[in-house]
Design an enzyme around this catalytic site. Sequence first.
Site, short mmCIF file in Angstrom:
data_model
loop_
_atom_site.label_atom_id
_atom_site.label_comp_id
_atom_site.label_asym_id
_atom_site.label_seq_id
_atom_site.Cartn_x
_atom_site.Cartn_y
_atom_site.Cartn_z
N GLY A 17 0.80 -1.22 0.00
CA GLY A 17 0.00 0.00 0.00
C GLY A 17 0.84 1.27 0.00
O GLY A 17 0.49 2.25 0.66
N LYS A 18 1.92 1.24 -0.79
CA LYS A 18 2.75 2.45 -0.92
C LYS A 18 1.92 3.62 -1.44
O LYS A 18 2.06 4.75 -0.99
CB LYS A 18 3.86 2.17 -1.93
CG LYS A 18 5.22 2.09 -1.31
CD LYS A 18 6.29 2.05 -2.36
CE LYS A 18 6.00 1.15 -3.46
NZ LYS A 18 6.58 0.25 -4.15
N TYR A 55 -5.09 -8.51 -14.96
CA TYR A 55 -4.54 -9.49 -14.02
C TYR A 55 -3.10 -9.16 -13.64
O TYR A 55 -2.59 -9.60 -12.63
CB TYR A 55 -4.57 -10.91 -14.61
CG TYR A 55 -5.95 -11.50 -14.73
CD1 TYR A 55 -6.78 -11.59 -13.61
CD2 TYR A 55 -6.43 -11.96 -15.94
CE1 TYR A 55 -8.04 -12.13 -13.71
CE2 TYR A 55 -7.70 -12.50 -16.05
CZ TYR A 55 -8.50 -12.58 -14.92
OH TYR A 55 -9.76 -13.11 -15.02
N CYS A 383 -19.19 1.44 -20.39
CA CYS A 383 -18.37 1.17 -21.57
C CYS A 383 -18.80 -0.13 -22.27
O CYS A 383 -19.87 -0.15 -22.87
CB CYS A 383 -16.89 1.21 -21.21
SG CYS A 383 -15.88 1.66 -22.63
N MET A 386 -22.26 -0.78 -21.60
CA MET A 386 -23.25 -0.07 -22.42
C MET A 386 -23.35 -0.75 -23.79
O MET A 386 -24.45 -0.97 -24.32
CB MET A 386 -22.86 1.39 -22.63
CG MET A 386 -23.71 2.03 -23.72
SD MET A 386 -23.25 3.70 -24.18
CE MET A 386 -23.35 3.56 -25.96
N HIS A 509 -16.54 6.43 -18.50
CA HIS A 509 -16.29 5.76 -17.21
C HIS A 509 -16.44 6.78 -16.07
O HIS A 509 -15.46 7.43 -15.72
CB HIS A 509 -14.85 5.24 -17.17
CG HIS A 509 -14.55 4.15 -18.14
ND1 HIS A 509 -14.39 2.84 -17.75
CD2 HIS A 509 -14.39 4.16 -19.48
CE1 HIS A 509 -14.12 2.09 -18.81
NE2 HIS A 509 -14.12 2.88 -19.88
N GLU A 511 -16.55 6.21 -13.05
CA GLU A 511 -15.83 5.77 -11.85
C GLU A 511 -14.48 6.47 -11.67
O GLU A 511 -13.98 6.57 -10.55
CB GLU A 511 -15.64 4.24 -11.86
CG GLU A 511 -14.65 3.67 -12.87
CD GLU A 511 -15.25 3.40 -14.25
OE1 GLU A 511 -16.28 4.02 -14.58
OE2 GLU A 511 -14.67 2.58 -14.98
N1 GLN Z 1 -13.85 -3.13 -25.79
C1 GLN Z 1 -14.72 -1.99 -25.92
C2 GLN Z 1 -14.14 -0.93 -26.83
O1 GLN Z 1 -12.97 -0.91 -27.10
C3 GLN Z 1 -15.07 -1.42 -24.57
C4 GLN Z 1 -13.90 -0.85 -23.83
C5 GLN Z 1 -14.15 -0.65 -22.35
O2 GLN Z 1 -15.08 -1.23 -21.78
N2 GLN Z 1 -13.31 0.16 -21.71
O3 GLN Z 1 -14.84 -0.08 -27.29
#
Ligand code: GLN
Length: 535
Positions: A17-18, A55, A383, A386, A509, A511
Amino acid sequence: METKYVFVTGGVASSLGKGIIAASLAKLLQARGFRVTIQKFDPYINIDPGTLNPYEHGECYVTEDGAETDLDLGHYERFLGIHTSKANNVTTGKIYNTVITKEREGAYLGRTVQIVPHITDEIKRRMLLLGQTGEYDIVITEVGGTVGDMESQPFVESIRQLQWELPEDSICTIHLTLVPYLAAAGELKTKPTQHSVQMLQQSGVHPDIIVCRSEKELNADLRMKMARFCNVKAGNVIESIDAKSIYQVPLNMKEEGLDKKVLSSLGINWSPEPDLSALKAFLDRLSHPETSIDIALVGKYVELQDAYKSILESFVHAGAANKCKVNVHYIHSEHLDAANVEEKLGKMRGILVAPGFGERGLEGKVEAIKYARTHAVPFFGICLGMQMAVVEFARNVLNLKGAASTEVNPDTPYPVISMMEDQKKTTLKGGTMRLGAYDCKLEEGSLAYRIYDKETIRERHRHRYEFNEEYLSKMEAAGLKASGRNPQTGLVEVIELPEHPFFIATQFHPEYKSTPESPAPLFVSFVEAALKCQK
Ligand code: GLN
């Protein structure tokens, strides 16, 4: 004031957790009135983490100016409420790229290009870059990896050189280590810390402060022992005990006096006490939830917490705003199908379908969206989430069998999601997506407009594919609404189903911009809708 530099290195183990310690220190200094920023230097050779699988190092965080960066930059922004930029994340790849390009241009004609001084000069130039803008009093640099790794050596060597090159009192180094508790011996063990500091000292870097991660309190004897063996002042051995929430860490660090000790080693002996009232108010809401809620996060990287870091943090912020504990349940989209969707999602009061790339787990995402749409469960897609909501609507409402995104099926008869025009010319993979913040204009009266309570918003993007406008009129006739668009290009950025209690999905996004003190409106409203659905 002349810019001061703080360096944070790590030892003993990774994942201590640096980033959180660096961000907590920055928060305290900022709350004292200093202008602070943080940057991360990563030892890997990739130019940026944009081409890495989550990952490997967790989520790829995207800045306002479109840099694909390490997830620690997300922590910096969330703790400080500032925007970081391309300059805040440097990798070995970027350093070598610059040096090798210069070599080809003839900048070193006649000379041998070497790690010292050429690579270290470039590292130092970048370490000082943000400080030279005049925008910051203090620049904190976190060095990724652990001291002793072959890859981190040029960074440590650069810090060593800066210790002598920068004016006195303008550099402070902090070393974060682990003090493990051995249950069998009933003891905390300091030896790994001693070894780690020795290794750092062999490289010529002398830490001013040691921060020790541990599960148990460090008593005075242990602190004294480490101070003695590690050559630091007794008061400069700081404990960082496991905290319930990462947002508690700045308060714990204040308790330990980390900010004061850093300032004193930088020759600053007085500054106002930090004002942490907003953070405390957030923590108070966070630790006293009045209710709880179960929300499904449907994605394919669910084995690794860090893969959806910003989404998880956004739920923490949105939960606190709603005085509610959000229990996020990871649902592996690869293991989701029509036969088990009821069993896996039946108890959920909200379904979020996560961003992602490629084919794996895609059909499970479509299945989850169908379930949310047909069972009136609040739904939020981000993203790829959607894009799959559009695919689901095309297949199951418009009856366009085989509708798909051309990302996974270039020959689909109904390419409802297709590659953006300017992406078609691109062959390079790194840093070539549509990245960073763009304006989005929301349609008055729409759910999105009500959530944001304004017409023009600015959110961050990371994608290559987009809603195919050709299908829009058919979809709108069947009840799907495109409620947000890019004002310059007309690109569809938000879709919603007005007939549904809460069904919204965004190409951007949200978030990335959520912070404890300013939670993302879409997450706050999604949690609110889920709470209503629960009732
Ligand atoms: N793979 C999709 C794209 O390139 C969605 C990318 C994502 O979800 N950040 O448009």
